[in-house]
Enzyme design. Structure first.
Site, PDB file in Angstrom:
ATOM      1  N   ASP A  81       0.818  -1.211   0.000  1.00 40.81           N
ATOM      2  CA  ASP A  81       0.000   0.000   0.000  1.00 40.81           C
ATOM      3  C   ASP A  81       0.852   1.262   0.000  1.00 40.81           C
ATOM      4  OD1 ASP A  81      -2.070  -1.753   0.105  1.00 40.81           O
ATOM      5  OD2 ASP A  81      -3.070  -0.850   1.819  1.00 40.81           O
ATOM      6  N   CYS A 122       1.182  -8.287   5.097  1.00 42.27           N
ATOM      7  CA  CYS A 122       0.704  -6.921   4.836  1.00 42.27           C
ATOM      8  C   CYS A 122      -0.813  -6.790   4.770  1.00 42.27           C
ATOM      9  CB  CYS A 122       1.395  -6.369   3.599  1.00 42.27           C
ATOM     10  SG  CYS A 122       3.144  -5.985   3.935  1.00 42.27           S
ATOM     11  N   ASP A 123      -1.244  -5.572   4.411  1.00 43.48           N
ATOM     12  CA  ASP A 123      -2.600  -5.105   4.658  1.00 43.48           C
ATOM     13  C   ASP A 123      -3.719  -5.991   4.123  1.00 43.48           C
ATOM     14  OD1 ASP A 123      -0.756  -3.002   5.029  1.00 43.48           O
ATOM     15  OD2 ASP A 123      -2.350  -1.530   4.863  1.00 43.48           O
ATOM     16  N   LYS A 124      -3.582  -6.501   2.905  1.00 44.47           N
ATOM     17  CA  LYS A 124      -4.684  -7.248   2.295  1.00 44.47           C
ATOM     18  C   LYS A 124      -4.418  -8.741   2.223  1.00 44.47           C
ATOM     19  CE  LYS A 124      -6.356  -3.209   1.771  1.00 44.47           C
ATOM     20  NZ  LYS A 124      -5.130  -2.487   2.111  1.00 44.47           N
ATOM     21  N   CYS A 194       5.320  -2.086   8.062  1.00 48.31           N
ATOM     22  CA  CYS A 194       5.680  -0.767   8.593  1.00 48.31           C
ATOM     23  C   CYS A 194       5.529  -0.701  10.114  1.00 48.31           C
ATOM     24  CB  CYS A 194       4.847   0.307   7.921  1.00 48.31           C
ATOM     25  SG  CYS A 194       5.152   0.395   6.140  1.00 48.31           S
ATOM     26  N   GLU A 441      -7.034   3.975  -0.178  1.00 47.78           N
ATOM     27  CA  GLU A 441      -6.648   4.662   1.053  1.00 47.78           C
ATOM     28  C   GLU A 441      -6.133   6.067   0.750  1.00 47.78           C
ATOM     29  OE1 GLU A 441      -5.302   0.961   3.911  1.00 47.78           O
ATOM     30  OE2 GLU A 441      -3.765   2.212   3.008  1.00 47.78           O
ATOM     31  N   SER A 467      -5.656   5.155   5.429  1.00 48.55           N
ATOM     32  CA  SER A 467      -4.592   4.226   5.805  1.00 48.55           C
ATOM     33  C   SER A 467      -4.607   4.009   7.308  1.00 48.55           C
ATOM     34  CB  SER A 467      -3.243   4.808   5.380  1.00 48.55           C
ATOM     35  OG  SER A 467      -2.180   4.175   6.038  1.00 48.55           O
TER      36      SER A 467
END
Length: 543
Positions: A81, A122-124, A194, A441, A467
């Site tokens: 992202d 990670c995010d997804k 992150c 985002e 985000s």
């Protein structure tokens, strides 16, 4: 050993072709009686959170073999992202979740695996893999890749959000190009997701809180040698679960999800959990209404204040005790669910608890309520979501006049051109799941506002999302979205908007007669869609 799903293509004379192909993979006679374990890995050389996952996969394989199983690895995709942020690529981030879930389902079902170790960060990809876990329902273990260590600059911890916010500071004349470059080069020191409590690390905590990861896995950092131990032990654990025939739907219950939401509220996680946890729950055959998030938030204090809203990093959280310390402190409010580690409460009774009371504060919480508030009102008849623990107190109840933008690109141009003033309410529409499309985002505009010193002086409202790295009065997920005829499509520059986060209200202070007239003349922003985005919009996956 129970009957193995993989026997369907490994046993009998009629399966000789499949066995011949498996011999090309390196299987021997003895392997055809062992559990066949999928290693679902999202390793790639693009996403920093994933550049080390091949090393973890090798350790998982060792653990599987030591426990008497046969590991076979496949890969799926992942979007970074941070790299996709602020351009067309971000529209592909949320849709990637569905593709990850679908690709894992296809591989697991087509090859009749007996169990799976999911490796992601990670995010997804973590929520996508969790969705596949519930959908396919074979014994499963989640090995999340771990947070990135914080960057260091002049003795201070920094992270990716520091970089994004520095852009606004440079544009405002508060920073030189040399200082900006120094931050750029120091903020992301190596492998891992992150370093703050953004979406990736929030979802890793959710996997552990649901009971699908080994205890302590979520906050063990990517470069910590103990991560390799978690990998090897995850490989051993999956064979144990296969022998027990313990698949996720047999122990992940509504109570498991409520436990996870409570942990989310206590740590002040990303608002993206309001998208991901309901989607995951649906794959487990249950619904999680947003009102449930709001109820649990009202009952749960915010006890650890991590970046972006607070001063602490994931590294501080890990040293203070991580998810086990949070769950031990919340034990009286949790249900004694079953996890891959056994029953929850006996494990919590043995847990060490909080190691640093400055970081995890049960006695003196940072906020009386948890991380997320769900708002409703004339601007958001269905819902809107805000990370209330990252909102300054003076903006918890606030009225202002709207400045309306037909997408985040236009808003970003106005911010960079210094056209936003203290007291403004920025409305960014046509960025929802359908209207965006892909619900991108918006870290770039919020970070730019922070760099200009305005993030505590303005509010933002969108039918898109923010985000996990966002702070400030940033209200997203406004539904119905503009493209679907929601009131956000009718807002004009200068309209007064009322925000009351404590009261859970979001209202457009324009009369019904005027809004009815506007509705007759509204012209929706349209996008010509092809490929993945066209398919995503057609899936009707939203609220």
């Amino acid at each position: 050993m129970n009957y193995l799903k993989s026997d369907i293509f490994r046993k009998g004379i009629e399966r000789i072709g499949a066995r011949s192909l498996l011999r090309a993979d390196g299987l021997k006679d003895a392997d055809f009686d062992k559990p066949l374990v999928a290693i679902a890995n999202s390793f790639n050389e693009v996403v920093p959170g994933h550049i080390h996952l091949h090393k973890l996969a090798e350790e998982v394989k060792k653990g599987v073999r030591e426990a008497g199983g046969v590991p076979l690895e496949f890969n799926t995709i992942c979007v970074c992202d941070g790299i996709a942020m602020g351009h067309e690529g971000m529209r592909y981030s949320l849709p990637s979740r569905e593709i990850i879930a679908d690709s894992c389902e296809i591989m697991l079902k087509a090859h009749a695996f007996d169990g799976a170790v999911f490796i992601g960060t990670c995010d997804k990809n973590v929520p996508g893999m969790l969705m596949a876990c519930g959908r396919v329902d074979v014994p499963s273990v989640f090995l999340t890749g771990g947070p990135m260590m914080p960057g260091k600059l002049h003795g201070k911890d920094i992270d990716l959000v520091t970089v994004f916010e520095a852009v606004g500071s440079y544009q405002a004349g508060k920073m030189t190009m040399e200082e900006l470059k120094e931050i750029e080069c120091a903020a992301c020191p190596g492998a891992g997701s992150c370093a703050g409590l953004f979406t990736a690390n929030t979802m890793a905590c959710m996997a552990e809180a649901l009971g699908l990861s080994l205890t302590g896995c979520a906050t063990t950092h990517a470069t910590d040698p103990k991560k390799l131990e978690f990998a090897r032990n995850s490989g051993k654990k999956i064979v144990e679960l296969i022998k027990q025939d313990l698949s996720p739907r047999k122990f992940v219950t509504r109570d498991s999800f409520e436990n996870a939401i409570r942990v989310d509220m206590a740590i002040g996680g990303s608002t993206n959990t309001a998208l991901h946890l309901p989607a995951i729950a649906r794959e487990f055959g249950m619904e999680l209404p947003l009102d449930l998030f709001d109820r649990i938030s009202k009952e749960t204090p915010h006890v650890v204040n991590l970046r972006p809203g607070g001063p602490f990093m994931m590294w501080d959280f890990h040293k203070a005790g991580g998810v086990p310390a949070i769950m031990k402190g919340l034990q009286k409010k949790l249900s004694n669910t079953t996890t891959i580690n056994g029953k929850l409460f006996p494990a919590l009774d043995k847990a060490e608890g909080v190691k640093d009371k400055n970081v995890i504060r049960f006695e003196n919480p940072f906020h009386a309520e948890g991380g997320i508030a769900v708002l409703k009102g004339t601007l958001a008849p269905n819902c809107a979501v805000v990370k209330q623990t990252a909102v300054p107190e003076k903006l918890m109840k606030f009225k202002g006049k709207a400045k309306v933008f037909e997408g985040q690109d236009d808003a970003m141009k106005a911010i960079m051109a210094k056209k936003i003033r203290a007291g403004d309410i920025i409305v960014i529409r046509y960025e929802g799941p359908k209207g965006g499309p892909g619900m991108p985002e918006m870290l770039s505009p919020t970070s730019a506002l922070a760099g200009f010193g305005l993030i505590d002086e303005v509010a933002l409202i969108t039918d898109g999302r923010y985000s996990g790295g966002t702070r400030g009065c940033c209200i997203g997920h406004v539904a119905p979205e503009a493209i679907s005829g929601g009131p956000i499509a009718l807002v004009k520059d200068g309209d007064e908007i009322s925000i009351d986060i404590h009261g859970r209200k979001l209202d457009l202070l324009v009369g019904e007669k005027e809004l009815a007239e506007r509705k007759k003349n509204v012209k929706h922003k349209q996008s010509k869609l092809v490929g993945v985005l066209k398919d995503y919009v057609a899936r009707e996956l939203f609220y």
